[in-house]
Design a protein around this motif. Structure first.
Motif, PDB file in Angstrom:
ATOM      1  N   ALA A 344      -1.425   0.569   4.224  1.00  0.00           N
ATOM      2  CA  ALA A 344      -0.799  -0.752   4.219  1.00  0.00           C
ATOM      3  C   ALA A 344      -0.474  -1.200   2.804  1.00  0.00           C
ATOM      4  O   ALA A 344       0.571  -1.812   2.546  1.00  0.00           O
ATOM      5  CB  ALA A 344      -1.719  -1.755   4.911  1.00  0.00           C
ATOM      6  N   PHE A 345      -1.363  -0.905   1.858  1.00  0.00           N
ATOM      7  CA  PHE A 345      -1.120  -1.270   0.460  1.00  0.00           C
ATOM      8  C   PHE A 345       0.140  -0.572  -0.052  1.00  0.00           C
ATOM      9  O   PHE A 345       0.977  -1.181  -0.738  1.00  0.00           O
ATOM     10  CB  PHE A 345      -2.327  -0.882  -0.388  1.00  0.00           C
ATOM     11  N   GLN A 346       0.274   0.705   0.292  1.00  0.00           N
ATOM     12  CA  GLN A 346       1.480   1.416  -0.110  1.00  0.00           C
ATOM     13  C   GLN A 346       2.727   0.770   0.492  1.00  0.00           C
ATOM     14  O   GLN A 346       3.769   0.674  -0.163  1.00  0.00           O
ATOM     15  CB  GLN A 346       1.393   2.879   0.322  1.00  0.00           C
ATOM     16  N   ALA A 347       2.623   0.315   1.740  1.00  0.00           N
ATOM     17  CA  ALA A 347       3.789  -0.231   2.430  1.00  0.00           C
ATOM     18  C   ALA A 347       4.209  -1.591   1.892  1.00  0.00           C
ATOM     19  O   ALA A 347       5.398  -1.933   1.907  1.00  0.00           O
ATOM     20  CB  ALA A 347       3.498  -0.328   3.927  1.00  0.00           C
ATOM     21  N   ALA A 536       2.340  -5.370   6.033  1.00  0.00           N
ATOM     22  CA  ALA A 536       1.027  -4.821   6.382  1.00  0.00           C
ATOM     23  C   ALA A 536       0.891  -4.645   7.882  1.00  0.00           C
ATOM     24  O   ALA A 536       0.362  -3.627   8.363  1.00  0.00           O
ATOM     25  CB  ALA A 536      -0.070  -5.733   5.850  1.00  0.00           C
ATOM     26  N   ALA A 537       1.366  -5.630   8.670  1.00  0.00           N
ATOM     27  CA  ALA A 537       1.258  -5.528  10.129  1.00  0.00           C
ATOM     28  C   ALA A 537       2.125  -4.406  10.669  1.00  0.00           C
ATOM     29  O   ALA A 537       1.750  -3.732  11.634  1.00  0.00           O
ATOM     30  CB  ALA A 537       1.651  -6.859  10.765  1.00  0.00           C
ATOM     31  N   ALA A 538       3.305  -4.185  10.057  1.00  0.00           N
ATOM     32  CA  ALA A 538       4.169  -3.107  10.516  1.00  0.00           C
ATOM     33  C   ALA A 538       3.552  -1.739  10.282  1.00  0.00           C
ATOM     34  O   ALA A 538       3.908  -0.765  10.946  1.00  0.00           O
ATOM     35  CB  ALA A 538       5.519  -3.197   9.807  1.00  0.00           C
ATOM     36  N   THR A 539       2.613  -1.666   9.335  1.00  0.00           N
ATOM     37  CA  THR A 539       1.945  -0.391   9.040  1.00  0.00           C
ATOM     38  C   THR A 539       0.595  -0.270   9.732  1.00  0.00           C
ATOM     39  O   THR A 539       0.264   0.767  10.297  1.00  0.00           O
ATOM     40  CB  THR A 539       1.747  -0.244   7.518  1.00  0.00           C
TER      41      THR A 539
END
Length: 683
Positions: A344-347, A536-539
């Motif tokens: 999520a951090f990457q996204a 974050a939610a999308a990941t």
């Protein structure tokens, strides 16, 4: 005549002798030598001028006599009072001089400078007083003492194999001596001094970390030798509370003190006006070195700021950070959950950089966290800009060695290289920054280091070479000096890098304050912005949107994350459902016990599934992981379920390839691991 800088005294002395061979040279030499002794004589002449001028105005005046007498007494008393901090001899000498001069001025002004004994008193007393100050000035310098000191310095330098080096311009402060070192040209370099630091400490009988050398960047043979003879960090200072509650994350984080008592500070965001870059932080220290307290110092300072959110992973189940957990935007305990957080951090990085660029920010500044309102800028489907700000994001990975062993550190490397531009900082804490714990690429992407006691063999992996050369030596502490540390970070003068500091100590009494800090963060701290929440939610799916309910009891939810806070009339939750495209209020479905007619768990025999049924079962297994908040999986994670309907590892690997082709899975940074794409993101 232009001033000559850095002129060798011996060369200057020879030039003076050569100049003295002419009459002009002799006169210049005498004038130069006499100049320091002229002020008392100038003052004596001034007294004569003052008395003579006063007689023209007040001669024979009774009123003037009273005024001048009172003035003389007041001036003498003031001199005596002002000299209370000096030596008794200097205080008495000054008071007698002022009394004599003011008495003569009073007499000369009232009776005239040539009346009675006044001329003789001036001609005899003036030179006597002036000469007394000249004698005092001459005696102030003791050539024998200077020679002894020079011999002592020479003896010490000779013992440590620095014979020929000169020590000049020594500056003595309370518990600190700074001296300029000049090495013989062509014979020694600054590296010779750094190698001799342990021997210098031995010769002075001080701790190894008490002697530091700061080379002159413009010279290979000059630098400053700093000696701190007494350890002023021995006194333990307990942590009481954050230093700047309600301030900005752009303000300095105060986490302790240096050995001279000044505050130990670091910054995470950059500052374009100050020319300071944003930074990531590595916290390193062996067991018992005080690394845990140091981490708490940094984290509590961060959580007391109004414009920052924190994602934190702690494989130790929040043993130290438990009181702070309710105030964190996202908290996980390691393993697959941390793997999901890293993904999520990457996204969120490209999403955040895109938003910052669209709003005219080349890097994150505190203004980016405020409500954005720009009539001339359109960022919402043709409407004028009026959107929430973006708080700073800190991704904290405690005991990161366990996480790296689980998932590799490719994800950390990518975050470290890109996150600073996105208004985010990465904090990695581990015991040994060795290559088998963290890759050199990731370590090189951490510009800041907070280093506690280490094994001496690990020093070169935690601190830059020039800092070690200057005298930094965390290996000398190991775990015997908890809290002692070195800080290397942008914003701190490089001369400070080799100065030891000590963080504040956390005791049992701090837990209650940390709980209050977490409650303050929930009520008054920053809320996650829509851009970060959506990415974050999308990941991570419900692993993020349901993060505040995950692992919490009903009592915890009621006491911390209520929809309406009794003090502020309704504190909103961390994620707006409209921002995340997922409904965090929806009931989390349980992980199914059966999928397509088969039961997870021990089974006596594998059922006979058709290819279509087996494919549907695999889809259901992936969905079950998603519903449980586990968003990163690998073939080995589903083998137990697949075996129950008669499928082997090659079949599972083939199904993973199918799911990748369909977009349901995305390969993660670590080979053999795949990130689940949340179902709403596929629509």
């Amino acid at each position: 005549m232009p001033k000559k800088d850095n002129v060798d005294p011996e060369v200057q002395h020879r030039e003076n002798l050569e100049g003295a061979s002419t009459g002009k040279g002799i006169a210049a030499w005498i004038a130069h030598r006499a100049k320091p002794y002229t002020p008392p004589w100038i003052m004596a002449a001034g007294v004569g001028v003052a008395g003579s001028a006063g007689s023209l105005e007040w001669q024979g005046s009774a009123a003037a006599g009273v005024g001048l007498t009172l003035g003389s007494v007041a001036l003498t008393a003031m001199t005596w009072w002002a000299g209370r901090t000096t030596s008794p001899q200097r205080r008495l000498h000054s008071a007698v001089t002022v009394a004599a001069a003011s008495a003569w001025v009073t007499g000369a002004a009232l009776a005239g400078p040539m009346a009675g004994p006044l001329p003789d008193a001036f001609l005899m007393g003036g030179p006597v007083v002036a000469l007394s100050w000249n004698i005092r000035q001459v005696m102030r310098r003791n050539p024998d003492a200077v020679q002894a000191a020079d011999n002592a310095d020479g003896s010490l330098l000779e013992k440590v194999k620095l014979a020929g080096a000169k020590i000049r311009k020594a500056e003595v402060e309370p518990n600190r001596v700074t001296a300029e070192v000049v090495l013989p040209a062509g014979e020694m370099t600054n590296e010779d001094v750094t190698r001799a630091l342990p021997n210098i400490a031995s010769g002075l009988d001080v701790a190894p970390t008490a002697v530091r050398y700061l080379p002159d960047p413009d010279s290979a043979r000059r630098g400053e030798l700093v000696v701190v003879p007494r350890d002023m960090l021995a006194e333990v200072v307990e942590w009481e509370m954050p230093t700047n509650v309600g301030g900005s994350i752009a303000d300095p984080l105060v986490i302790g003190r240096y050995d001279d008592g000044s505050p130990l500070m670091l910054w995470l965001p950059g500052d374009p006006e100050a020319g300071r870059n944003g930074t990531h932080l590595g916290i390193f220290g062996m067991t018992g070195s005080g690394k845990g307290d140091g981490a708490l110092n940094v984290l509590t300072e961060i959580m007391g700021r109004r414009d920052v959110i924190v994602w934190l992973s702690d494989p130790k189940a929040f043993q130290d950070f438990g009181p702070l957990r309710p105030g964190l935007d996202w908290a996980v305990e390691g393993g697959a959950e941390t793997e999901t957080m890293v993904s999520a951090f990457q996204a969120v990085i490209p999403a955040r950089t895109r938003w910052l660029g669209a709003h005219g920010y080349r890097q994150w500044v505190p203004a980016a966290a405020e409500q954005q309102s720009d009539p001339g800028h359109s960022c919402q489907k043709g409407r004028a800009c009026n959107c929430p700000g973006m708080p700073f994001l800190v991704g904290w990975f405690e005991e990161a060695a366990a996480t790296i062993r689980f998932m590799g550190d490719e994800g950390f490397t990518e975050i470290a290289q890109l996150a600073r531009a996105a208004g985010a900082a990465l904090v990695i804490s581990l015991q040994r920054p060795s290559h088998d714990q963290i890759s050199t690429s990731t370590r090189a992407s951490l510009p800041s280091a907070l280093v506690f006691g280490l094994d001496a063999r690990d020093e070169g992996m935690a601190l830059p070479g020039p800092v070690l050369d200057a005298g930094a030596h965390p290996g000398a502490w190991a775990n015997r000096r908890p809290g002692y540390c070195y800080l290397v970070t942008p914003g701190v003068p490089e001369q400070r890098y080799s100065s030891p500091g000590r963080t504040f100590r956390f005791t049992g009494r701090a837990a209650r304050v940390m709980e209050q800090l977490a409650a303050w963060s929930v009520r008054n701290g920053a809320k996650v912005d829509p851009v970060t929440a959506k990415a974050a939610a999308a990941t991570a799916g419900k692993a993020y949107t349901e993060r505040h309910n995950h692992g919490a009891t009903d009592e915890d939810e009621d006491s911390v994350y209520t929809d309406a806070d009794e003090t502020d009339g309704g504190a909103e939750r961390r994620v707006d459902p409209e921002d995340a495209d997922l409904d965090p209020q929806a009931e989390l479905p349980p992980v199914p016990d059966t999928v397509a007619g088969m039961t997870f768990g021990p089974a006596p025999a594998a059922p006979d599934f058709t290819p279509e049924e087996a494919r549907a079962a695999m889809d259901a297994i992936v969905s079950a992981f998603e519903q449980a908040g586990v968003m990163v999986i690998g073939p080995k994670d589903v083998m137990a379920q697949a075996a129950q309907f008669g499928r082997s590892r090659p079949w599972v690997s083939g199904e993973f390839r199918r799911l990748v082709d369909e977009g349901r899975l995305v390969p993660s940074a670590k080979a053999g691991r795949y990130r689940i794409v949340p179902a709403p993101a596929l629509v």
